[in-house]
Scaffold this active site. Sequence first.
Site, PDB file in Angstrom:
ATOM      1  N   GLY A   9       0.416  41.824   5.371  1.00  0.00           N
ATOM      2  CA  GLY A   9      -1.219  42.503   4.881  1.00  0.00           C
ATOM      3  C   GLY A   9      -2.199  41.267   5.391  1.00  0.00           C
ATOM      4  O   GLY A   9      -3.085  41.015   4.781  1.00  0.00           O
ATOM      5  N   TYR A  65      -0.571  52.434  -8.735  1.00  0.00           N
ATOM      6  CA  TYR A  65      -0.661  50.920  -8.504  1.00  0.00           C
ATOM      7  C   TYR A  65      -0.423  50.155  -9.472  1.00  0.00           C
ATOM      8  O   TYR A  65       0.406  48.958  -9.209  1.00  0.00           O
ATOM      9  CB  TYR A  65      -2.353  50.938  -8.053  1.00  0.00           C
ATOM     10  CG  TYR A  65      -2.688  49.460  -7.969  1.00  0.00           C
ATOM     11  CD1 TYR A  65      -2.676  49.060  -6.314  1.00  0.00           C
ATOM     12  CD2 TYR A  65      -3.120  48.433  -8.975  1.00  0.00           C
ATOM     13  CE1 TYR A  65      -2.803  47.675  -6.267  1.00  0.00           C
ATOM     14  CE2 TYR A  65      -3.645  47.197  -8.050  1.00  0.00           C
ATOM     15  CZ  TYR A  65      -3.442  46.971  -7.004  1.00  0.00           C
ATOM     16  OH  TYR A  65      -3.701  45.561  -6.532  1.00  0.00           O
TER      17      TYR A  65
END
Length: 267
Positions: A14, A156
């Site tokens: 990421g 999430y």
Amino acid sequence: MDLGIAGRVALVSGADSGMGKATARQLLEAGARVALTDVPDGTLDDARAELATFGEVVAVTGDVRKADDVRRIWETVRGELGDPDIYVNAAGVTGATGDFLDVDDHGWLDTLDINLMGAVRMCREAIPAMRSRGWGRIVLFASEDAVQPYTDELPYCASKAGILSLAKGLSKAYGSDNVLVNTVSPAFIATPMTDAMMEKRAKERGTSVDEAIRSFLDEERPGMVLKRRGRADEVAAAVAFLCSEKASFINGAGLRVDSGSVFTIAG
């Protein structure tokens, strides 16, 4: 402060923007040799070019949802830099949002596949060489949402709660090999992801982005007493510390970088 990781090899997922890229920069500034990975959307090479002024850095595209990609990422990094001593898992997405009853299985599974199973796959590759050398640092990005869930982003929240449990379990399994596993939990950091969230909020409310941020803090994150978004470098500093020799007695811990957003003293 000398972090004691000069010459160490680090892999950051990421890493094309936001907190991942900021972490890569701070590791480079500490003398580590750094590999960046992210999905092949064209931005990773830009990040590598930007960070190359700070030290030795390579970039490898790949998707943490795909086992073949994960193996290829690690094989490439090993070939170019050697086995990573440090792994930072910053890859993640907001994923499916909305009312619980409106989120289907695909929304849940895709969010969990990236945020939780992506970390599982990457750690599976990271740990064996760290164990054999008797030194390793793994930092997984969790979130305030892991212990303070919000009803419109439950996939999430669940994925990040899983990250906390995964890190604690790995810390117990491999701490005796001096492979230390910890988490950081940011809250409302200024990144491309929260930029998009605030631009959407501003459009929906017919306000400026600055006003959207102010109202979000007041209405949705009242515990953030500093009344601002955090900076990526503020999170990266916490991650770099956990990757360092200075954190040699910290294992299975969770460090919040959240301006006080989480109200509880537990978790």
